[in-house]
Design a protein around this motif. Sequence first.
Motif, PDB file in Angstrom:
ATOM      1  N   ASN A 104       0.842  -1.184   0.000  1.00  0.00           N
ATOM      2  CA  ASN A 104       0.000   0.000   0.000  1.00  0.00           C
ATOM      3  C   ASN A 104       0.880   1.237   0.000  1.00  0.00           C
ATOM      4  OD1 ASN A 104      -2.536  -1.354   0.155  1.00  0.00           O
ATOM      5  ND2 ASN A 104      -2.169  -1.720   2.333  1.00  0.00           N
ATOM      6  N   LYS A 105       0.485   2.235  -0.783  1.00  0.00           N
ATOM      7  CA  LYS A 105       1.266   3.467  -0.861  1.00  0.00           C
ATOM      8  C   LYS A 105       1.076   4.312   0.389  1.00  0.00           C
ATOM      9  CE  LYS A 105       1.398   4.168  -5.880  1.00  0.00           C
ATOM     10  NZ  LYS A 105       1.041   5.097  -6.963  1.00  0.00           N
ATOM     11  N   LYS A 106       2.174   4.790   0.936  1.00  0.00           N
ATOM     12  CA  LYS A 106       2.138   5.687   2.078  1.00  0.00           C
ATOM     13  C   LYS A 106       2.934   6.943   1.734  1.00  0.00           C
ATOM     14  CE  LYS A 106      -0.209   2.812   4.544  1.00  0.00           C
ATOM     15  NZ  LYS A 106      -1.636   3.093   4.825  1.00  0.00           N
ATOM     16  N   PRO A 107       2.347   8.124   1.952  1.00  0.00           N
ATOM     17  CA  PRO A 107       3.045   9.354   1.569  1.00  0.00           C
ATOM     18  C   PRO A 107       4.118   9.751   2.586  1.00  0.00           C
ATOM     19  CG  PRO A 107       0.960   9.891   2.599  1.00  0.00           C
ATOM     20  CD  PRO A 107       1.024   8.390   2.524  1.00  0.00           C
ATOM     21  N   TYR A 108       5.131  10.435   2.099  1.00  0.00           N
ATOM     22  CA  TYR A 108       6.127  11.012   3.003  1.00  0.00           C
ATOM     23  C   TYR A 108       6.716  12.239   2.327  1.00  0.00           C
ATOM     24  CZ  TYR A 108       9.954   9.006   0.191  1.00  0.00           C
ATOM     25  OH  TYR A 108      10.834   8.696  -0.828  1.00  0.00           O
ATOM     26  N   ILE A 109       7.344  13.086   3.115  1.00  0.00           N
ATOM     27  CA  ILE A 109       7.904  14.322   2.589  1.00  0.00           C
ATOM     28  C   ILE A 109       9.077  14.004   1.673  1.00  0.00           C
ATOM     29  CG2 ILE A 109       9.048  16.485   3.226  1.00  0.00           C
ATOM     30  CD1 ILE A 109       7.467  16.392   5.842  1.00  0.00           C
ATOM     31  N   PRO A 110       9.060  14.484   0.427  1.00  0.00           N
ATOM     32  CA  PRO A 110      10.107  14.107  -0.535  1.00  0.00           C
ATOM     33  C   PRO A 110      11.450  14.764  -0.217  1.00  0.00           C
ATOM     34  CG  PRO A 110       8.633  15.723  -1.503  1.00  0.00           C
ATOM     35  CD  PRO A 110       8.050  15.361  -0.175  1.00  0.00           C
ATOM     36  N   LYS A 111      12.500  14.032  -0.467  1.00  0.00           N
ATOM     37  CA  LYS A 111      13.857  14.546  -0.268  1.00  0.00           C
ATOM     38  C   LYS A 111      14.691  14.443  -1.540  1.00  0.00           C
ATOM     39  CE  LYS A 111      13.992  13.529   4.699  1.00  0.00           C
ATOM     40  NZ  LYS A 111      12.572  13.212   4.819  1.00  0.00           N
ATOM     41  N   GLN A 112      14.030  14.122  -2.652  1.00  0.00           N
ATOM     42  CA  GLN A 112      14.695  14.037  -3.951  1.00  0.00           C
ATOM     43  C   GLN A 112      13.856  14.744  -4.999  1.00  0.00           C
ATOM     44  OE1 GLN A 112      14.885   9.630  -4.006  1.00  0.00           O
ATOM     45  NE2 GLN A 112      17.076   9.883  -4.394  1.00  0.00           N
ATOM     46  N   LEU A 113      14.475  15.100  -6.115  1.00  0.00           N
ATOM     47  CA  LEU A 113      13.755  15.640  -7.259  1.00  0.00           C
ATOM     48  C   LEU A 113      13.558  14.524  -8.288  1.00  0.00           C
ATOM     49  CD1 LEU A 113      15.605  19.038  -7.810  1.00  0.00           C
ATOM     50  CD2 LEU A 113      13.315  18.711  -6.880  1.00  0.00           C
ATOM     51  N   PRO A 114      12.474  14.567  -9.040  1.00  0.00           N
ATOM     52  CA  PRO A 114      12.298  13.580 -10.102  1.00  0.00           C
ATOM     53  C   PRO A 114      13.305  13.809 -11.229  1.00  0.00           C
ATOM     54  CG  PRO A 114      10.567  15.224 -10.202  1.00  0.00           C
ATOM     55  CD  PRO A 114      11.332  15.496  -8.956  1.00  0.00           C
ATOM     56  N   SER A 115      13.623  12.756 -11.956  1.00  0.00           N
ATOM     57  CA  SER A 115      14.581  12.844 -13.069  1.00  0.00           C
ATOM     58  C   SER A 115      13.985  13.629 -14.237  1.00  0.00           C
ATOM     59  CB  SER A 115      14.963  11.442 -13.547  1.00  0.00           C
ATOM     60  OG  SER A 115      15.465  10.663 -12.486  1.00  0.00           O
ATOM     61  N   ARG A 116      14.871  14.250 -14.996  1.00  0.00           N
ATOM     62  CA  ARG A 116      14.435  14.933 -16.209  1.00  0.00           C
ATOM     63  C   ARG A 116      13.807  13.929 -17.172  1.00  0.00           C
ATOM     64  NH1 ARG A 116      18.376  19.161 -19.161  1.00  0.00           N
ATOM     65  NH2 ARG A 116      18.429  19.816 -16.988  1.00  0.00           N
ATOM     66  N   HIS A 117      12.820  14.374 -17.912  1.00  0.00           N
ATOM     67  CA  HIS A 117      12.074  13.583 -18.896  1.00  0.00           C
ATOM     68  C   HIS A 117      11.045  12.648 -18.280  1.00  0.00           C
ATOM     69  CE1 HIS A 117      15.161  15.210 -21.333  1.00  0.00           C
ATOM     70  NE2 HIS A 117      16.063  14.258 -21.137  1.00  0.00           N
ATOM     71  N   SER A 118      10.890  12.662 -16.950  1.00  0.00           N
ATOM     72  CA  SER A 118       9.901  11.777 -16.312  1.00  0.00           C
ATOM     73  C   SER A 118       8.486  12.116 -16.785  1.00  0.00           C
ATOM     74  CB  SER A 118       9.967  11.922 -14.793  1.00  0.00           C
ATOM     75  OG  SER A 118      11.229  11.512 -14.297  1.00  0.00           O
ATOM     76  N   ASP A 119       7.657  11.074 -16.905  1.00  0.00           N
ATOM     77  CA  ASP A 119       6.268  11.272 -17.306  1.00  0.00           C
ATOM     78  C   ASP A 119       5.474  11.983 -16.206  1.00  0.00           C
ATOM     79  OD1 ASP A 119       6.610  10.051 -19.733  1.00  0.00           O
ATOM     80  OD2 ASP A 119       5.864   8.092 -19.072  1.00  0.00           O
ATOM     81  N   VAL A 120       4.625  12.908 -16.624  1.00  0.00           N
ATOM     82  CA  VAL A 120       3.695  13.571 -15.714  1.00  0.00           C
ATOM     83  C   VAL A 120       2.291  13.109 -16.089  1.00  0.00           C
ATOM     84  CG1 VAL A 120       2.820  15.763 -14.848  1.00  0.00           C
ATOM     85  CG2 VAL A 120       5.230  15.554 -15.522  1.00  0.00           C
ATOM     86  N   ARG A 121       1.592  12.518 -15.130  1.00  0.00           N
ATOM     87  CA  ARG A 121       0.310  11.881 -15.414  1.00  0.00           C
ATOM     88  C   ARG A 121      -0.789  12.415 -14.496  1.00  0.00           C
ATOM     89  NH1 ARG A 121       0.711   6.817 -18.031  1.00  0.00           N
ATOM     90  NH2 ARG A 121       2.861   6.191 -18.519  1.00  0.00           N
ATOM     91  N   LEU A 122      -2.030  12.190 -14.886  1.00  0.00           N
ATOM     92  CA  LEU A 122      -3.143  12.366 -13.961  1.00  0.00           C
ATOM     93  C   LEU A 122      -3.088  11.237 -12.938  1.00  0.00           C
ATOM     94  CD1 LEU A 122      -6.096  13.275 -16.372  1.00  0.00           C
ATOM     95  CD2 LEU A 122      -4.699  14.835 -14.992  1.00  0.00           C
ATOM     96  N   PRO A 123      -3.288  11.537 -11.662  1.00  0.00           N
ATOM     97  CA  PRO A 123      -3.190  10.480 -10.650  1.00  0.00           C
ATOM     98  C   PRO A 123      -4.382   9.540 -10.692  1.00  0.00           C
ATOM     99  CG  PRO A 123      -3.837  12.556  -9.641  1.00  0.00           C
ATOM    100  CD  PRO A 123      -3.535  12.867 -11.080  1.00  0.00           C
ATOM    101  N   ASP A 124      -4.153   8.304 -10.279  1.00  0.00           N
ATOM    102  CA  ASP A 124      -5.209   7.310 -10.143  1.00  0.00           C
ATOM    103  C   ASP A 124      -5.742   7.322  -8.716  1.00  0.00           C
ATOM    104  OD1 ASP A 124      -4.817   6.235 -12.807  1.00  0.00           O
ATOM    105  OD2 ASP A 124      -2.966   5.370 -12.027  1.00  0.00           O
TER     106      ASP A 124
END
Length: 527
Positions: A104-124
């Motif tokens: 199960n997905k659990k949220p947490y405060i991000p400490k990294q940036l996403p990589s360049r060219h990563s897909d941006v999607r509508l969330p499910d």
Amino acid sequence: MKTMGEIVGNVAWAEFPDKIYIAKHETAEIYLGDLLKIVDFVNSEKEFLIRVTGAFQAQSVEALATARRIMSDPNFREVAEARESGEFFIGTLLCSFKYDENRNKKPYIPKQLPSRHSDVRLPDYEDLKFIEELKGLGYDLEVGTLRVRGNYKVKVRLKGADLSRHIAVYAITGKGKTGFVKTLIYAIANAPEGKYGVLVYDAHDEYYKTVQAGLVGLQELGMENIHYYDLHETVTPKISLTSISPNDFFSIFPELTPAQVDACMSMNGLFGEEWLVELLNLKPEDVDIFCKEELKGLVKDVTLKPLIRKIRILASRPCFVERAARDLIKEIKQKLDAGHICIINTRNLTDVEERAVISILTSKLLEERKKLLDTNPERLFQKPSVLIVLEEALSVLSERVLRRGTNIFVELVREGRKYKVGLLCVVQIPHRLDPDVAGNINTNVILGLAQSRGRHAVAENAMDDMDPLVNEMKMLDIGEAIISYPHKGEVPFPLPVKIYHFNELVKQHRTKVTSEPRPKLDEAFME
């Protein structure tokens, strides 16, 4: 099987700590305030949620060069759809995800940036269901749904245990402040019996009654645990003068001189709870003798006479009697202790009456619970949490007002949590709210603010980083809100919410009541 939402763009570049620049696909739509998901280009197991906070068209050399680099890469045909639009959107990181032992997905405060060219999607739905699952952590007061694009609904709730941490509702006229408060009161009224109580000081008489065309009030619910008081009606219980302490009197008349304050304390020392009644019934020709004989010359008649005039002004109002057969303070406290909702119409009260009613009722409630904390804390913990709704909160909590002295609502904001009493402030001009008061309010509901100073004041005092949302605050439609929560480990970012329309809640409630089976005749007699 893992579902994937529609791709709306790709990450062009990112800036530390949290700015994500998105190249939009030509055929896609992205809106300010959108919640979007990023699936990392390098590691698809790494996902992020972002909120769209800005947009621009590629004009700078750097932006154009970046766009050309993305589009010249033959491995990114989907990205090439952004070729004609040249539109870039700015997103702010909200959270990353970790998986528990049950995947199960659990949220947490991000400490990294996403990589360049990563897909941006509508969330499910799977990306956002952790918000609905907060119900298991005590988020039990349903107020709306998450504002997110998709053919699913994510329910949004407030945490009942946080009522005593205070709530602020910020919005200009017409954005849905009253609708939100009525929706919250309805959620509280439907909570398990005896869990929460609400005391509403209704400055516009618009919560219980239907006062605007097309909008209905709480009266339409027909619920037995919602009570309405118009203090000018003869059948309504009154406030006894014998229940007013000197401190209550000082709140009603803050302009009293030091000599008059001393006179009040002396009278209370001599006559106890009858001190106001004694002064009220004192004849003008007897004041001088009274000061010399009863008060031993400690109070002069020039001090007592204007004090008596103020008491007579107070006693002349319909809210007050010398001794009430049915006491308003006692009745309100009993109903709140039973977990009921009490709505007091203060619209037709004079300034003195309104100040007296809200100060006395609030102080008596806090006073009783303070005593319990000292003498029987277990009994206090068994009492329901009480939320006091204060319309026109700036009348008692603005910087300008508090420069003249403190009042019971400042004490409530600072210490109410210890006594399980919270304050809901309805504020139209946030930058006029006292900063110390604003800093003690843990839950913020923003429904639309026009003035830049007001938006920045909310951002400055919230427990979340609200700076990226300052522009979104002025573009919220009627009933749209941003809710900032106090527990970052549970709700790591402010939620964009569509507040339920109260009229629809009333329709659903009526349908539910009429569709519930009635008890059989023999069962009814057995009861």
